[in-house]
Design a protein around this motif. Structure first.
Motif, short mmCIF file in Angstrom:
data_model
loop_
_atom_site.label_atom_id
_atom_site.label_comp_id
_atom_site.label_asym_id
_atom_site.label_seq_id
_atom_site.Cartn_x
_atom_site.Cartn_y
_atom_site.Cartn_z
N UNK A 21 -3.47 12.24 -3.42
CA UNK A 21 -3.38 11.51 -4.69
C UNK A 21 -1.92 11.23 -5.02
N UNK A 22 -1.08 12.24 -4.82
CA UNK A 22 0.36 12.05 -5.04
C UNK A 22 0.95 11.06 -4.05
N UNK A 23 0.48 11.12 -2.82
CA UNK A 23 0.97 10.18 -1.80
C UNK A 23 0.59 8.75 -2.17
N UNK A 24 -0.63 8.56 -2.65
CA UNK A 24 -1.05 7.23 -3.09
C UNK A 24 -0.10 6.71 -4.16
N UNK A 25 0.19 7.56 -5.15
CA UNK A 25 1.08 7.15 -6.24
C UNK A 25 2.46 6.77 -5.72
N UNK A 26 3.01 7.57 -4.82
CA UNK A 26 4.35 7.27 -4.30
C UNK A 26 4.35 6.01 -3.43
N UNK A 27 3.30 5.81 -2.66
CA UNK A 27 3.22 4.59 -1.84
C UNK A 27 3.04 3.35 -2.72
N UNK A 28 2.28 3.49 -3.79
CA UNK A 28 2.13 2.37 -4.72
C UNK A 28 3.46 2.01 -5.39
N UNK A 29 4.22 3.02 -5.79
CA UNK A 29 5.53 2.77 -6.40
C UNK A 29 6.44 2.05 -5.41
N UNK A 30 6.45 2.54 -4.18
CA UNK A 30 7.28 1.91 -3.15
C UNK A 30 6.83 0.47 -2.91
N UNK A 31 5.54 0.25 -2.81
CA UNK A 31 4.99 -1.08 -2.58
C UNK A 31 5.38 -2.03 -3.70
N UNK A 32 5.21 -1.58 -4.94
CA UNK A 32 5.55 -2.43 -6.09
C UNK A 32 7.03 -2.70 -6.17
#
Length: 87
Positions: free
Chosen positions: A72-83
């Motif tokens: 779940x934390x990885x998803x959040x960090x990858x989303x931040x990086x993507x955005x």
């Protein structure tokens, strides 16, 4: 040579189509939690010749839960990086 950020953007764009729940379930719960539970249980059985029920129950509860938290934390960090890179 290909841009690593471009590769990330393409890969994450396809990953995010799966959705957060499927990503966390697939990678965290099954890929991390269940896989490690089975692996550690096999190691215990091979080395000790038996299974300790309290350890088994602990692994069944803790490892998938830990996988869910981590991914779940990885998803959040990858989303931040993507955005951040989309700009």
């Amino acid at each position: 040579m290909e841009n690593p950020n471009g590769r990330f953007l393409l890969k994450w764009a396809s990953t995010r189509k799966l959705g957060r729940q499927r990503y966390v379930f697939r990678n965290g719960f099954i890929g991390f939690g269940i896989t490690l539970t089975v692996l550690f249980t096999l190691v215990e059985f091979v080395t000790r010749g038996s299974l300790e029920m309290s350890y088994l129950i602990s692994r069944v509860v803790l490892l998938p839960t830990l996988g869910i938290i981590i991914f779940s934390n990885r998803w959040d960090s990858q989303e931040k990086k993507y955005n951040r890179l989309q700009v």
